[in-house]
Design a protein around this motif. Sequence first.
Motif, PDB file in Angstrom:
ATOM      1  N   SER A  40       0.841  -1.198   0.000  1.00 29.78           N
ATOM      2  CA  SER A  40       0.000   0.000   0.000  1.00 29.78           C
ATOM      3  C   SER A  40       0.875   1.246   0.000  1.00 29.78           C
ATOM      4  O   SER A  40       2.010   1.230   0.498  1.00 29.78           O
ATOM      5  N   GLN A  41       0.322   2.356  -0.533  1.00 28.12           N
ATOM      6  CA  GLN A  41       1.095   3.584  -0.668  1.00 28.12           C
ATOM      7  C   GLN A  41       0.282   4.783  -0.187  1.00 28.12           C
ATOM      8  O   GLN A  41      -0.946   4.806  -0.311  1.00 28.12           O
ATOM      9  N   TYR A  42       1.018   5.756   0.362  1.00 27.35           N
ATOM     10  CA  TYR A  42       0.398   7.027   0.756  1.00 27.35           C
ATOM     11  C   TYR A  42       1.235   8.168   0.208  1.00 27.35           C
ATOM     12  O   TYR A  42       2.471   8.155   0.294  1.00 27.35           O
ATOM     13  N   GLU A  43       0.531   9.156  -0.323  1.00 26.66           N
ATOM     14  CA  GLU A  43       1.202  10.353  -0.808  1.00 26.66           C
ATOM     15  C   GLU A  43       0.400  11.569  -0.363  1.00 26.66           C
ATOM     16  O   GLU A  43      -0.793  11.681  -0.669  1.00 26.66           O
ATOM     17  N   GLY A  44       1.066  12.448   0.385  1.00 24.46           N
ATOM     18  CA  GLY A  44       0.375  13.625   0.877  1.00 24.46           C
ATOM     19  C   GLY A  44       1.152  14.297   1.986  1.00 24.46           C
ATOM     20  O   GLY A  44       2.375  14.153   2.107  1.00 24.46           O
ATOM     21  N   ASN A  45       0.414  15.005   2.824  1.00 23.32           N
ATOM     22  CA  ASN A  45       1.033  15.784   3.895  1.00 23.32           C
ATOM     23  C   ASN A  45       1.201  14.946   5.159  1.00 23.32           C
ATOM     24  O   ASN A  45       0.381  14.058   5.453  1.00 23.32           O
ATOM     25  N   PHE A  82      -4.378   7.695  -0.338  1.00 26.84           N
ATOM     26  CA  PHE A  82      -3.919   6.376   0.089  1.00 26.84           C
ATOM     27  C   PHE A  82      -4.434   5.349  -0.913  1.00 26.84           C
ATOM     28  O   PHE A  82      -5.627   5.296  -1.216  1.00 26.84           O
ATOM     29  N   THR A  83      -3.509   4.510  -1.415  1.00 30.59           N
ATOM     30  CA  THR A  83      -3.855   3.467  -2.378  1.00 30.59           C
ATOM     31  C   THR A  83      -3.524   2.117  -1.765  1.00 30.59           C
ATOM     32  O   THR A  83      -2.361   1.839  -1.442  1.00 30.59           O
ATOM     33  N   TRP A  84      -4.568   1.282  -1.577  1.00 32.25           N
ATOM     34  CA  TRP A  84      -4.353  -0.044  -1.018  1.00 32.25           C
ATOM     35  C   TRP A  84      -3.692  -0.950  -2.055  1.00 32.25           C
ATOM     36  O   TRP A  84      -3.748  -0.696  -3.268  1.00 32.25           O
ATOM     37  N   ALA A  85      -3.100  -2.027  -1.578  1.00 29.84           N
ATOM     38  CA  ALA A  85      -2.426  -2.961  -2.477  1.00 29.84           C
ATOM     39  C   ALA A  85      -3.407  -3.638  -3.426  1.00 29.84           C
ATOM     40  O   ALA A  85      -3.034  -4.031  -4.539  1.00 29.84           O
ATOM     41  N   ASN A  86      -4.700  -3.778  -3.014  1.00 30.45           N
ATOM     42  CA  ASN A  86      -5.692  -4.430  -3.876  1.00 30.45           C
ATOM     43  C   ASN A  86      -6.298  -3.480  -4.899  1.00 30.45           C
ATOM     44  O   ASN A  86      -7.117  -3.893  -5.720  1.00 30.45           O
ATOM     45  N   GLY A  87      -5.951  -2.187  -4.848  1.00 33.72           N
ATOM     46  CA  GLY A  87      -6.430  -1.233  -5.835  1.00 33.72           C
ATOM     47  C   GLY A  87      -7.426  -0.217  -5.319  1.00 33.72           C
ATOM     48  O   GLY A  87      -7.752   0.742  -6.034  1.00 33.72           O
ATOM     49  N   GLU A  88      -7.960  -0.374  -4.111  1.00 31.62           N
ATOM     50  CA  GLU A  88      -8.876   0.620  -3.554  1.00 31.62           C
ATOM     51  C   GLU A  88      -8.125   1.923  -3.285  1.00 31.62           C
ATOM     52  O   GLU A  88      -6.924   1.916  -2.995  1.00 31.62           O
ATOM     53  N   VAL A  89      -8.876   3.038  -3.364  1.00 29.81           N
ATOM     54  CA  VAL A  89      -8.245   4.351  -3.238  1.00 29.81           C
ATOM     55  C   VAL A  89      -9.086   5.233  -2.325  1.00 29.81           C
ATOM     56  O   VAL A  89     -10.322   5.249  -2.416  1.00 29.81           O
ATOM     57  N   TYR A  90      -8.390   5.951  -1.432  1.00 30.73           N
ATOM     58  CA  TYR A  90      -9.023   7.016  -0.652  1.00 30.73           C
ATOM     59  C   TYR A  90      -8.250   8.299  -0.894  1.00 30.73           C
ATOM     60  O   TYR A  90      -7.016   8.335  -0.805  1.00 30.73           O
ATOM     61  N   GLU A  91      -9.009   9.349  -1.172  1.00 34.61           N
ATOM     62  CA  GLU A  91      -8.387  10.643  -1.400  1.00 34.61           C
ATOM     63  C   GLU A  91      -9.183  11.698  -0.642  1.00 34.61           C
ATOM     64  O   GLU A  91     -10.372  11.901  -0.908  1.00 34.61           O
ATOM     65  N   GLY A  92      -8.519  12.313   0.337  1.00 28.85           N
ATOM     66  CA  GLY A  92      -9.219  13.295   1.147  1.00 28.85           C
ATOM     67  C   GLY A  92      -8.386  13.728   2.333  1.00 28.85           C
ATOM     68  O   GLY A  92      -7.148  13.699   2.304  1.00 28.85           O
ATOM     69  N   VAL A 139      -5.301   8.976  10.579  1.00 25.93           N
ATOM     70  CA  VAL A 139      -6.593   8.345  10.296  1.00 25.93           C
ATOM     71  C   VAL A 139      -7.370   9.226   9.332  1.00 25.93           C
ATOM     72  O   VAL A 139      -7.196  10.451   9.288  1.00 25.93           O
ATOM     73  N   ARG A 140      -8.272   8.569   8.565  1.00 20.21           N
ATOM     74  CA  ARG A 140      -9.119   9.313   7.635  1.00 20.21           C
ATOM     75  C   ARG A 140     -10.188  10.058   8.429  1.00 20.21           C
ATOM     76  O   ARG A 140     -11.017   9.447   9.106  1.00 20.21           O
ATOM     77  N   TYR A 171     -12.912   4.964  -3.437  1.00 18.95           N
ATOM     78  CA  TYR A 171     -13.253   4.272  -4.677  1.00 18.95           C
ATOM     79  C   TYR A 171     -13.028   2.775  -4.476  1.00 18.95           C
ATOM     80  O   TYR A 171     -11.923   2.347  -4.111  1.00 18.95           O
ATOM     81  N   GLY A 172     -14.077   1.971  -4.723  1.00 14.14           N
ATOM     82  CA  GLY A 172     -13.970   0.524  -4.588  1.00 14.14           C
ATOM     83  C   GLY A 172     -13.514  -0.136  -5.872  1.00 14.14           C
ATOM     84  O   GLY A 172     -13.303   0.505  -6.913  1.00 14.14           O
ATOM     85  N   LEU A 173     -13.380  -1.455  -5.828  1.00 19.55           N
ATOM     86  CA  LEU A 173     -12.873  -2.205  -6.969  1.00 19.55           C
ATOM     87  C   LEU A 173     -13.941  -2.486  -8.014  1.00 19.55           C
ATOM     88  O   LEU A 173     -13.624  -2.736  -9.177  1.00 19.55           O
ATOM     89  N   LYS A 174     -15.243  -2.481  -7.607  1.00 17.17           N
ATOM     90  CA  LYS A 174     -16.325  -2.848  -8.523  1.00 17.17           C
ATOM     91  C   LYS A 174     -17.226  -1.663  -8.852  1.00 17.17           C
ATOM     92  O   LYS A 174     -18.404  -1.833  -9.119  1.00 17.17           O
TER      93      LYS A 174
END
Length: 438
Positions: free
Chosen positions: A84-89, A101-111, A117-118, A125-128
Motif C-alpha cells: 500500500s502507498q500514501y502520498e500527501g502531507n 492512500f492506495t491499497w495494495a488491492n487497488g482501492e483508493v481514498y483521497e481526502g 486516520v481518515r 473508490y472501490g474495486l467494482k
Amino acid sequence: MNYQTVLDQIKCYEPHFEDYNFLALQKVDAQLTITNSYIYYGQLVNNMRHGKGILLQQNGRKYEGQWQNDHKQGYGWEQLTNGSQYEGNYSIGKPNGQGKFTWANGEVYEGQWNSGVREGRGTWYGLKGQKYQGEWINNLACGYGEYIHSNGNRYVGNFKDGLKNGEGLEYFSNGDRYEGNYLNGQPHGYGQYYWSNGTLFQGYFKEGLRCGQGFWKRSEEQSTDEYQGEYYEDKKNGYGIYRWSNGNEYRGNFLNDFKHGYGEIHYIDGKILKGNWEQGKFVAEENYNLSKKTSHSFDNQIIKIVNNSHCFNQSFQNQNKFIDNQFINCNQIQNNVYNDCENEKLCNSFSDVTNNNNQCKNNSNNDPATSQTFRTTKTIRIRQYQKEKSKNMSQQTSQNGPSTPIKEISEKNEKQKTQTKFCIKVQNNFYLHLRRPK
C-alpha cells in the motif's frame, strides 16, 4: 552492514519523486546514516533528520520526503510492507491534512487525514465501481455523504460507523426509491417506499422489513387497490382494511398477506359479508341470533308467507334450480352468501371471494334467546317449475278446487310419509311447498 554496499544501493535507488535521486540529494549535502533497522540518506541538522531525505527500512518500508526534528513533516511519499502507498502531507510522522492512500488491492481514498486516520471530507473508490463521497471519522464514513453501490443503487444521507444511519434517500437501479430513516444500514423507523410502477408504501420499517402501521397503494392503468393496517415481517399481519378499485372493501384480520380470522366484506351496493377466513378462503358465516318472541300458529305463518311473496327476487323466474332461504318470524329472508363480487380483481396474494363463497357454511344458532322465548324458524323450499310442469300443476289444482291445497305423500322415507305437503301458487311460475307433521 558494509558502508560501500549500502552506498551502491542508494546510487541504484529509483525514487518516487525525481528530485530524490542520489545526485539531486548530493547537491543539498545529503549524508548517509546506517543502523540495524534502517538506512537514511538525506539532510541532517544536529544529528537529526531535517530537510529532504530517503528512509529505507529493513522490513521493506520506504519513505521519501520532508523531515523536521527527526520526524516526517510536510509533503512526502511512503510505501508500506504490504504494498500500500500514501502520498500527501505529514505532521509529526503521521499523515495529516490532504492525502491519497492506495491499497495494495487497488482501492483508493483521497481526502483529509488527522493524525494518521481518515477524518474530514474524503472520497473512497472501490474495486467494482463503488464510491463514497462525504464525511469521515476515525477511518469510517460518518456524517452526511453519498454512496454508490456496484449494482447502480445510490444513497444520499447520513452515515454512522460506516453504515447508513439516520435520514436518507436511496435510488435503486430498477427505478424504485426509498425515503426515510435507517439504522445499521437498513430501513428502520418511518419511511416511504415508491415502486417504479407507481405503487407506494408509507409506514414503519424494522431491520429493512415493513413492520407496524402502514399504508399501501397499488396504482396501475386500470385499477388502484389500497391497504391500511398492520404489517409484520414485510407482510400484512393483524387488523387492516383492504379496498379494491371497484369500491368493495375488506375489514378484518390478516395473516402472512392472507385474510385470516374474522373479517367483513362491505360491498358498494350496501351488502355485508361477515364471517371467518382461513388463508384467504371464506370458511364460515357469522352466527347471528335474531330470535324474537312469537305466538303465531303454523297456519297463520302460511298466510303471512303468501302475503310476503313479493320478497322473492324476480331474477329467480329464469332459473330452474332449488334455492334455500330462511324465513325468520315469517317476515325476514336471509341469504347465506352475497355473491356479487365476480368482477373483483384481487391482488397481492388475495384469494377470489367468489370462489370462497361456495365453501361457506351456515351455522345458524337454534338455541333459545331466553328461557321463555324460542326462535321459530321454518325452512321453505322454493322451486320454479318449467312450463310443462306448471301446466300439469294447474290441471291438478283445478280438479281439486282452487281453494283446496293439494296433498302429496312422499314415499322417499318413512319420516316423510307422516307429513302433509301444501303447494300454494303465489306468483307466476312460483310455488311454495310447505310440510308439517300430522
